[in-house]
Every structure is written in structure tokens, then in C-alpha cells.
Design an enzyme around this catalytic site. Structure first.
Site, PDB file in Angstrom:
ATOM      1  N   GLY A  15       0.821  -1.213   0.000  1.00  0.00           N
ATOM      2  CA  GLY A  15       0.000   0.000   0.000  1.00  0.00           C
ATOM      3  C   GLY A  15       0.850   1.256   0.000  1.00  0.00           C
ATOM      4  N   CYS A  42       3.717  -8.886   2.134  1.00  0.00           N
ATOM      5  CA  CYS A  42       3.341  -9.689   0.970  1.00  0.00           C
ATOM      6  C   CYS A  42       4.564 -10.212   0.225  1.00  0.00           C
ATOM      7  CB  CYS A  42       2.459  -8.866   0.036  1.00  0.00           C
ATOM      8  SG  CYS A  42       2.099  -9.724  -1.500  1.00  0.00           S
ATOM      9  N   CYS A  47       2.566 -13.448   0.919  1.00  0.00           N
ATOM     10  CA  CYS A  47       2.008 -14.036  -0.311  1.00  0.00           C
ATOM     11  C   CYS A  47       3.059 -14.612  -1.257  1.00  0.00           C
ATOM     12  CB  CYS A  47       1.222 -12.992  -1.101  1.00  0.00           C
ATOM     13  SG  CYS A  47       0.461 -11.706  -0.126  1.00  0.00           S
ATOM     14  N   LYS A  50       5.238 -17.510   0.198  1.00  0.00           N
ATOM     15  CA  LYS A  50       4.255 -18.571   0.462  1.00  0.00           C
ATOM     16  C   LYS A  50       3.884 -19.294  -0.833  1.00  0.00           C
ATOM     17  CE  LYS A  50       0.248 -17.891  -0.245  1.00  0.00           C
ATOM     18  NZ  LYS A  50      -0.709 -17.154   0.540  1.00  0.00           N
ATOM     19  N   TYR A  98      11.252  -3.098  -5.876  1.00  0.00           N
ATOM     20  CA  TYR A  98      10.493  -2.119  -5.072  1.00  0.00           C
ATOM     21  C   TYR A  98      11.314  -0.865  -4.793  1.00  0.00           C
ATOM     22  CZ  TYR A  98       6.151  -4.543  -4.379  1.00  0.00           C
ATOM     23  OH  TYR A  98       4.921  -5.101  -4.593  1.00  0.00           O
ATOM     24  N   ALA A 114      10.169   4.982  11.440  1.00  0.00           N
ATOM     25  CA  ALA A 114       9.650   6.341  11.588  1.00  0.00           C
ATOM     26  C   ALA A 114       8.411   6.292  12.457  1.00  0.00           C
ATOM     27  CB  ALA A 114       9.309   6.930  10.224  1.00  0.00           C
ATOM     28  N   TYR A 177      -6.487 -18.733   6.953  1.00  0.00           N
ATOM     29  CA  TYR A 177      -5.750 -18.815   5.693  1.00  0.00           C
ATOM     30  C   TYR A 177      -4.339 -19.376   5.927  1.00  0.00           C
ATOM     31  CZ  TYR A 177      -8.401 -15.068   3.127  1.00  0.00           C
ATOM     32  OH  TYR A 177      -9.310 -14.291   2.482  1.00  0.00           O
ATOM     33  N   ILE A 178      -3.622 -18.727   6.876  1.00  0.00           N
ATOM     34  CA  ILE A 178      -2.189 -19.012   6.990  1.00  0.00           C
ATOM     35  C   ILE A 178      -1.958 -20.424   7.500  1.00  0.00           C
ATOM     36  CG2 ILE A 178      -0.035 -18.274   8.109  1.00  0.00           C
ATOM     37  CD1 ILE A 178      -1.023 -15.415   8.000  1.00  0.00           C
ATOM     38  N   GLU A 181      -2.976 -22.968   4.731  1.00  0.00           N
ATOM     39  CA  GLU A 181      -2.041 -22.963   3.594  1.00  0.00           C
ATOM     40  C   GLU A 181      -0.733 -23.654   3.969  1.00  0.00           C
ATOM     41  OE1 GLU A 181      -3.510 -18.967   1.189  1.00  0.00           O
ATOM     42  OE2 GLU A 181      -1.782 -18.782   2.493  1.00  0.00           O
ATOM     43  N   HIS A 434     -14.577 -26.611 -23.344  1.00  0.00           N
ATOM     44  CA  HIS A 434     -14.538 -28.049 -23.120  1.00  0.00           C
ATOM     45  C   HIS A 434     -13.223 -28.659 -23.586  1.00  0.00           C
ATOM     46  CE1 HIS A 434     -16.345 -31.951 -22.454  1.00  0.00           C
ATOM     47  NE2 HIS A 434     -15.884 -32.319 -23.633  1.00  0.00           N
ATOM     48  N   GLU A 439     -16.005 -25.434 -16.811  1.00  0.00           N
ATOM     49  CA  GLU A 439     -17.180 -25.390 -17.696  1.00  0.00           C
ATOM     50  C   GLU A 439     -18.446 -25.705 -16.904  1.00  0.00           C
ATOM     51  OE1 GLU A 439     -17.710 -28.583 -20.709  1.00  0.00           O
ATOM     52  OE2 GLU A 439     -15.873 -29.453 -19.889  1.00  0.00           O
TER      53      GLU A 439
HETATM   54  P1  NDP Z   1      -7.142 -15.545  10.523  1.00  0.00           P
HETATM   55  O1  NDP Z   1      -7.728 -14.477  11.351  1.00  0.00           O
HETATM   56  O2  NDP Z   1      -7.634 -15.803   9.166  1.00  0.00           O
HETATM   57  O3  NDP Z   1      -7.199 -16.931  11.304  1.00  0.00           O
HETATM   58  C1  NDP Z   1      -6.782 -17.070  12.622  1.00  0.00           C
HETATM   59  C2  NDP Z   1      -7.059 -18.501  13.039  1.00  0.00           C
HETATM   60  O4  NDP Z   1      -6.520 -18.720  14.337  1.00  0.00           O
HETATM   61  C3  NDP Z   1      -8.547 -18.794  13.134  1.00  0.00           C
HETATM   62  O5  NDP Z   1      -8.735 -20.118  12.710  1.00  0.00           O
HETATM   63  C4  NDP Z   1      -8.837 -18.624  14.616  1.00  0.00           C
HETATM   64  O6  NDP Z   1      -9.897 -19.436  15.066  1.00  0.00           O
HETATM   65  C5  NDP Z   1      -7.545 -19.140  15.201  1.00  0.00           C
HETATM   66  N1  NDP Z   1      -7.271 -18.572  16.527  1.00  0.00           N
HETATM   67  C6  NDP Z   1      -7.333 -17.281  16.914  1.00  0.00           C
HETATM   68  N2  NDP Z   1      -6.981 -17.164  18.211  1.00  0.00           N
HETATM   69  C7  NDP Z   1      -6.692 -18.407  18.638  1.00  0.00           C
HETATM   70  C8  NDP Z   1      -6.265 -18.939  19.884  1.00  0.00           C
HETATM   71  N3  NDP Z   1      -6.088 -18.169  20.947  1.00  0.00           N
HETATM   72  N4  NDP Z   1      -6.055 -20.270  19.963  1.00  0.00           N
HETATM   73  C9  NDP Z   1      -6.252 -21.059  18.893  1.00  0.00           C
HETATM   74  N5  NDP Z   1      -6.647 -20.634  17.697  1.00  0.00           N
HETATM   75  C10 NDP Z   1      -6.859 -19.304  17.570  1.00  0.00           C
HETATM   76  O7  NDP Z   1      -5.584 -15.227  10.547  1.00  0.00           O
HETATM   77  P2  NDP Z   1      -4.360 -15.726   9.707  1.00  0.00           P
HETATM   78  O8  NDP Z   1      -3.214 -15.559  10.629  1.00  0.00           O
HETATM   79  O9  NDP Z   1      -4.582 -17.082   9.118  1.00  0.00           O
HETATM   80  O10 NDP Z   1      -4.298 -14.689   8.502  1.00  0.00           O
HETATM   81  C11 NDP Z   1      -4.315 -13.286   8.744  1.00  0.00           C
HETATM   82  C12 NDP Z   1      -4.861 -12.551   7.560  1.00  0.00           C
HETATM   83  O11 NDP Z   1      -3.917 -12.546   6.519  1.00  0.00           O
HETATM   84  C13 NDP Z   1      -6.122 -13.140   6.951  1.00  0.00           C
HETATM   85  O12 NDP Z   1      -7.273 -12.702   7.578  1.00  0.00           O
HETATM   86  C14 NDP Z   1      -6.043 -12.677   5.532  1.00  0.00           C
HETATM   87  O13 NDP Z   1      -6.680 -11.451   5.399  1.00  0.00           O
HETATM   88  C15 NDP Z   1      -4.562 -12.532   5.273  1.00  0.00           C
HETATM   89  N6  NDP Z   1      -4.058 -13.626   4.437  1.00  0.00           N
HETATM   90  C16 NDP Z   1      -4.550 -13.846   3.188  1.00  0.00           C
HETATM   91  C17 NDP Z   1      -4.091 -14.878   2.397  1.00  0.00           C
HETATM   92  C18 NDP Z   1      -4.667 -15.101   1.051  1.00  0.00           C
HETATM   93  O14 NDP Z   1      -5.350 -14.235   0.541  1.00  0.00           O
HETATM   94  N7  NDP Z   1      -4.454 -16.264   0.419  1.00  0.00           N
HETATM   95  C19 NDP Z   1      -3.034 -15.773   2.863  1.00  0.00           C
HETATM   96  C20 NDP Z   1      -2.581 -15.467   4.184  1.00  0.00           C
HETATM   97  C21 NDP Z   1      -3.078 -14.439   4.921  1.00  0.00           C
HETATM   98  P3  NDP Z   1     -11.461 -19.011  14.917  1.00  0.00           P
HETATM   99  O15 NDP Z   1     -11.838 -19.307  13.508  1.00  0.00           O
HETATM  100  O16 NDP Z   1     -12.143 -19.886  15.888  1.00  0.00           O
HETATM  101  O17 NDP Z   1     -11.518 -17.570  15.263  1.00  0.00           O
END
Ligand code: NDP
Length: 451
Positions: A15, A42, A47, A50, A98, A114, A177-178, A181, A434, A439
Site C-alpha cells: 500500500g 506480501c 504471499c 508462500k 520495489y 519512523a 488462511y495461513i 495454507e 470443453h 465449464e
Molecule cells: P485468521 O484471522 O484468518 O485466522 C486465525 C485462526 O486462528 C482462526 O482459525 C482462529 O480461530 C484461530 N485462533 C485465533 N486465536 C486463537 C487462539 N487463541 N487459539 C487457537 N486458535 C486461535 O488469521 P491468519 O493468521 O490465518 O491470517 C491473517 C490474515 O492474513 C487473513 O485474515 C487474511 O486477510 C490474510 N491472508 C490472506 C491470504 C490469502 O489471501 N491467500 C493468505 C494469508 C493471509 P477461529 O476461527 O475460531 O476464530
């Protein structure tokens, strides 16, 4: 009053770099400070590395598939060292790009931290101060760990790219997500991978049918996914980490990685003291134009915790420049954002899940799950999912969910149609390509479910 700069950007991620570059191209005098590497989360620790790791991890299955297609080849060992060396070189190259983008557009850069000293002043780590008509905060976020005994023994996504050697076993905690993945990546690289998720199903918030398919395919491919399970204690035992789970059982792993969410980097930034509103998660609260409560200070990207995705931060940065430097007030559009989750299998999604749509109105669900030709020929049992959620009232496609190899690429294109407001009938009158998996998106005739 005269300032050193028209714009001072704090943070050289997606950004910040985009906003700084575009403002400078338009003639503004711009400076940018970055305390770490240019490119931000990223490019440096998100990203990009990853996705390269996803590619690396997918080759393990390809050799077997190639044999099924008649190739006389054998899988050798995966060399983490060889891959990591190339990965580092690639990240160096991208960081250089960059830096050059900024340099070539006349943005002055400061390779140091900063903070904000007042509404128009930035203080650099070396003690010097710079004034600017506008300050843009684009400092992103960082992974967080829960307050669990021994959590310091675990790594986060920041460290996973820098392992000296691949562990034999890893526990990944989280279901977002993380976590999901990296469970696929580690499993594909030959690491015995366990994933703990505290609730019923991973990828909360996404379409249930899609999440269920991703989870079952991950298990099929070898991830030991344990739902309704969390870690309550971590302890060092020899070279390993002993993890006590919520049932009181203990398990030994070579590495444990927390992927339990991220927090905005607003600590000690100086903005809260000036009257910039900080939200519950530590995010900078901004209006529709990314302006904070202090009129000269704006913020974009993950530090605002709106939609934490690189292309969104870039859009927010561009809208900021359009608003502030081009006299054309522009709101970044946060509606119908297509996105991909690079799990194995991959998921692509845009719009509402079946569950969200049903809460809103009467819907028709068109859904098909099948074995794709390429994998089926190779003797794999894996399935893909193509799914459309359609409004009964106006026939618009409210959501599209794909679980399949290449789902990220597919959803980018389906996203255009959904964003344009395409109806189910628009999809239907598009001729099928096809033989492809996607499809099915234009050939589903009868709803699977209605109501
Ligand atoms: P998320 O917020 O997506 O997921 C966090 C996970 O950790 C959830 O499953 C949550 O559970 C769990 N959690 C939270 N607190 C605890 C705890 N105390 N004990 C155990 N489990 C816990 O975060 P991520 O770190 O995976 O990713 C951060 C952000 O990065 C995403 O929201 C996304 O926007 C971005 N991202 C995007 C990607 C993509 O576009 N492909 C790839 C990687 C990151 P619960 O569901 O129960 O809350």
C-alpha cells in the site's frame, strides 16, 4: 506554512509503495521510511514466498501423476537448502524492484523506523524530524501468538521461511488462511504435519461446503487435522516441543507454528497520542477515504484492518492519492472482492457463502462436485467443487465458490462476471470451454438446493 514534503509515507509495503509512487508521478514531493525490507509482508514474508513454497510442495505429487501418464521418472529428495537459496535470491530481486520503483519516481527513502511526532511531523529513528503536508501510515501488521505457556517456543509465519532445516514433524495451530495454507505446504514437502483448530471446521467464514471439501482433501493428502482441539501448553523436551492439547494428551513435534491471527503495527507509532482513533484490535480507524481523526494523517492496508489483502491495500493507496492529490474524492471499493486460499486443494471465492446468502434472501444453490479428468486418469480420488449461489428474486449470482487446482486463477475471471452483476442466465448463455473443470459453472441446470 511550508513543509519538507507533500507526503511522507511510513511503511514500504504494497500500500505504501504504491501510494508514494503514484503521488510522486503526479508531481508531489514524497518521502518514504521503511524499517525492514522493501516490499512488506506480501513480498518478503507473505504471499510471494508462500506461493513459491506452494509450488515447491506440489511437485511431490506430480511425479506419481507423471508415472500414471506413462513417464518413467522417479521422485528424488526435496532439498530445502537448494529451494531456500533460490527463494532468498528471488526475494532480493523483488526487493530491488520495489526500491527502484521508488527511486525512479523520485521518492526519497529512509531505511529506518519512523514514528509520528505531530500532525505534520515524522520522527526518524536517528532522531531527525521531517515535516509533511500529509502523512500516510501504511505499516501493516504482524503475526500474534496467544497467551499460552511456552508459546515462545513456537514460530510464526515470519520465521517459517528461514528454517535452517525442514523439520520431520510440525504442528500448525490455527484454522485460518495461513494455518491451512502452511499445513498443505509442509505436508507436500514431506513433513509429517498436524494441524490443531479450536472449533468444528477450518476456514471459518467461508462457504461450508467448500470448507468441508478442502478439509477432507487435506486429510486425504496426509494432513493430520484435529478440529475442536487446541494447545494449552508447550514445553521443551530435548530438541523437540511437547504440546499438551485440550484433552490433556501430549504430543512431540520438531516445530510448532502459530497462525492464530495478525495484529496491526500501531504500538509506539505515536498516532494515538495525537488523537488518531485506535480500534479494539489496535487498528487505525479511518473513514471511507482512509482519513483518520487527524485530518492530515491517513492510513491504508492491514494497519486499518479492513480487508487484509495486498490488492486491497494497493487500491486503498491509489484511492488516497486520487482523493488527496488529484482533487477527486475516491472511496476504495470493498465489495465483492475475489480471493484465493492457497490450500491444497486451492479455494477461490467471491461474494456470499450459501449460509450468508440464505440469511439475506431466498436463494437457489447450484453445486457440483466431481473427480477432474487429469487427476482421475492418474488414479487419484480427489474431488473438485464448482458452486454458484443465485438470488431467487433477481437471478443475480451472489456468490461463486471453487475448490480445484487453479481455483485462484478461475475466480479472478468469474469475479468479473459477479462484480458486473451477472445473472444465472448470463452464466448459462456463455458457451462451455470443453473439456475443463470450470465449464461446470455454465452448465449446471437444476438447483441442488433452494430456499
Ligand atoms: P485468521 O484471522 O484468518 O485466522 C486465525 C485462526 O486462528 C482462526 O482459525 C482462529 O480461530 C484461530 N485462533 C485465533 N486465536 C486463537 C487462539 N487463541 N487459539 C487457537 N486458535 C486461535 O488469521 P491468519 O493468521 O490465518 O491470517 C491473517 C490474515 O492474513 C487473513 O485474515 C487474511 O486477510 C490474510 N491472508 C490472506 C491470504 C490469502 O489471501 N491467500 C493468505 C494469508 C493471509 P477461529 O476461527 O475460531 O476464530
Amino acid at each position: 506554512m511550508s513543509f519538507d514534503y507533500d507526503l511522507f509515507v511510513i511503511g514500504g509495503g504494497s500500500g505504501g509503495v504504491r501510494a508514494g509512487r503514484v503521488a510522486a508521478q503526479g508531481g508531489a514531493k514524497v518521502a518514504l521510511a521503511e524499517e525492514d525490507r522493501y516490499g512488506g509482508t506480501c513480498v518478503i514474508r507473505g504471499c510471494v514466498p508462500k506461493k513459491l513454497m506452494v509450488f515447491a510442495s506440489e511437485y511431490s505429487g506430480m511425479v506419481e501423476d507423471a508415472q500414471s501418464y506413462g513417464w518413467d521418472i522417479k521422485a528424488g529428495a526435496f532439498s530445502w537448502d537448494a529451494f531456500r537459496g533460490k527463494l532468498y535470491a528471488e526475494l532480493d530481486r523483488l526487493e530491488g524492484i520495489y526500491r527502484n520503483i521508488l527511486k525512479n519516481n523520485g521518492v526519497e527513502t529512509f531505511d529506518q523506523r519512523a514514528t509520528v511526532a505531530d500532525a505534520h511531523t515524522v520522527r526518524l529513528a536517528d532522531g531527525t524530524t521531517k515535516t509533511a503536508k500529509h502523512i500516510l501510515v501504511a505499516v501493516g501488521g504482524r503475526p500474534t501468538k496467544p497467551d499460552v505457556e511456552g508459546a515462545e517456543l513456537a514460530i510464526t509465519s515470519n520465521e517459517i521461511f528461514h528454517l535452517d532445516k525442514l523439520p520431520e514433524t510440525i504442528l500448525i495451530i490455527g484454522g485460518g488462511y495461513i494455518a491451512s495454507e502452511f499445513a498443505g505446504i509442509m505436508n507436500g514437502m514431506g513433513v509429517k504435519t498436524t494441524q490443531f483448530y479450536r472449533s468444528e471446521q477450518i476456514l471459518r467464514g467461508f462457504d461450508n461446503e467448500a470448507r468441508d471439501l478442502v478439509a477432507s482433501e487435506m486429510i486425504e493428502r496426509g494432513v493430520d487435522l484435529r478440529v475442536n482441539t487446541n494447545a494449552v501448553k508447550l514445553a521443551k523436551v530435548g530438541d523437540q516441543i511437547e504440546v499438551t492439547d485440550t484433552d490433556g494428551k501430549t504430543h512431540l513435534f520438531d516445530e510448532v507454528m502459530y497462525a492464530t491471527g495478525r495484529a496491526p503495527n500501531t504500538e509506539s507509532l505515536g498516532v494515538a497520542e495525537l488523537g488518531v482513533e485506535i480500534g479494539r484490535k489496535g487498528e487505525i480507524v479511518v473513514d471511507d477515504y482512509s482519513q483518520t481523526a487527524v485530518p492530515s494523517i491517513y492510513a491504508v492496508g492491514d494497519v486499518t484492518d479492513r480487508v487484509n489483502l495486498t490488492p486491497v491495500a494497493i487500491r486503498e493507496g491509489m484511492a488516497f492519492v486520487e482523493t488527496v492529490f488529484n482533487g477527486n474524492p475516491t472511496k476504495p471499493d470493498h465489495e465483492l472482492i475475489p480471493t484465493a486460499i492457497f490450500t491444497q486443494p486451492e479455494m477461490g471465492t467471491v461474494g456470499l457463502s450459501e449460509e450468508e446468502a440464505r440469511e439475506q434472501e431466498e436463494i437457489e444453490v447450484y453445486s457440483t462436485s466431481f473427480k477432474p479428468m487429469q487427476q482421475s486418469f492418474a488414479g487419484r480420488s480427489e474431488k473438485v467443487l464448482m458452486k454458484l449461489i443465485v438470488s431467487k428474486a433477481n437471478r443475480k449470482v451472489l456468490g461463486c465458490h471453487i475448490v480445484a487446482p487453479g481455483a485462484g486463477e478461475m475466480i479472478q475471471l468469474a469475479g468479473i462476471a459477479v462484480k458486473m452483476g451477472a445473472t444465472k442466465e448470463d452464466f448459462d448463455r456463455t458457451v462451455a470451454v470443453h473439456p475443463t473443470m470450470s465449464e461446470e459453472l455454465v452448465t449446471m441446470k437444476t438447483p441442488t438446493r433452494t430456499g
